[in-house]
Design an enzyme around this catalytic site. Sequence first.
Site, mmCIF file in Angstrom:
data_model
loop_
_atom_site.group_PDB
_atom_site.id
_atom_site.type_symbol
_atom_site.label_atom_id
_atom_site.label_comp_id
_atom_site.label_asym_id
_atom_site.label_seq_id
_atom_site.Cartn_x
_atom_site.Cartn_y
_atom_site.Cartn_z
ATOM 1 N N CYS A 1 103.412 46.900 23.229
ATOM 2 C CA CYS A 1 103.097 47.503 24.527
ATOM 3 C C CYS A 1 101.705 48.131 24.562
ATOM 4 O O CYS A 1 101.272 48.639 25.603
ATOM 5 C CB CYS A 1 104.137 48.569 24.876
ATOM 6 S SG CYS A 1 104.082 50.028 23.792
ATOM 7 N N THR A 2 100.986 48.096 23.447
ATOM 8 C CA THR A 2 99.739 48.846 23.303
ATOM 9 C C THR A 2 98.783 48.640 24.467
ATOM 10 O O THR A 2 98.205 49.598 24.994
ATOM 11 C CB THR A 2 99.033 48.441 21.995
ATOM 12 O OG1 THR A 2 99.986 48.422 20.942
ATOM 13 C CG2 THR A 2 97.907 49.399 21.673
#
EC number: 2.1.1.37
Length: 385
Positions: free
Chosen positions: A76-77
């Site tokens: 999800c960075t």
Amino acid sequence: MRFAEFFAGVGLVREGLESSGWQCVWANDISADKMSTYVENYGGDHFYLEDIWKVAAEADDILPKNVFLYTASFPCTDLSVAGSRAGLAGAESGTLNAVLNILKEKKLANDLPKIVMLENVSGFLTSHGGRDVIETVKTLSELGFVVDIIELDAALFTPQSRPRVFLIAVIKDIASKFMLLKKSEDLFDTWWQRYDEQPKLRSTKLKKLIASNEQLNWGLFDIPLPKQRTSTLEDIIEYDIPNDSSLWWSDDRKNHLLAQMNPAHLAKLQAMMDSELFSYGTVFRRMRAGVSMAELRTDGIAGCLRTPRGGSSKQILVRAGNGELGVRLLTPREYARLQGVRDSFILPNNINKGYFAMGDAVCVPAIEHLSKHALIPIFKCSQLT
């Protein structure tokens, strides 16, 4: 019911699926630390430690055949508000493209899974103005899948605020027997109306995205809301930590935390301390106008767990009452309980690795809910064809 999981982490998608009868036949992650925890709990004969791009390059040789379900909780960075917002162009979240490439190869080999389930943060819906998720749905539509998107917050199941997006794609010939498909001649509002009463599962933001891209292969699952959650923060606390444990903060450290609170949060904390009964809350540090602020939450729900890439990303527990104040970090086991993980699940011995193991994982009961109301019924439909 065979499935393969990409970005397996420590195995919490597997934890949620196996409880309802799914069998994991292959798993992949790039993290040796996460693999170690996974193997401790499930064994490692089917775990493939490798970069997903290398897996994609050799998919025919690496991946098992005749797998019904693929899952991918991709990084999800680059989609998170706390991240760079590079979206699927980013190096980490962009690894979803490797999975899509694998699916393209599987289609050529006539070995597509019947279901693909992707999981990520809510930012997946807004990344690049919604273009990232729409391009993903477009690719899946071209491969012959019908897509539904469900928004589930862990707070529906456990005392943790953790909104997540689940994209579920189903091969069209099976989807038509279970899902409500959007046909080109259907009026959007008529097709959507039956499910428009579940804003907790499909937001207005999502509705607008779908409405502006009606030409794609959309379908809807009839997924109910879970029963009202009864657990609170107090139900996940490890009460056997003694008062003289080094986990509890010193006065100097507590005072530093208090200095980071605004008057409203200090007043809430003082009210807790003035009570004759002990109560609990969580504190999360956030940057506000360039200043680190400590924000207290007292509604019985913890904030969203994160990986400990910095001290401010770890969630803090406060215990207050009878004029006393105790402060410490939530433990990895408390993190696990907030993710709905059984206490017999083996966590890393290293505390920081424990935070990493649970901080970017999925909420197990959310997976169980989707399995019960979407994945298993689709599998049963496939057996009738």
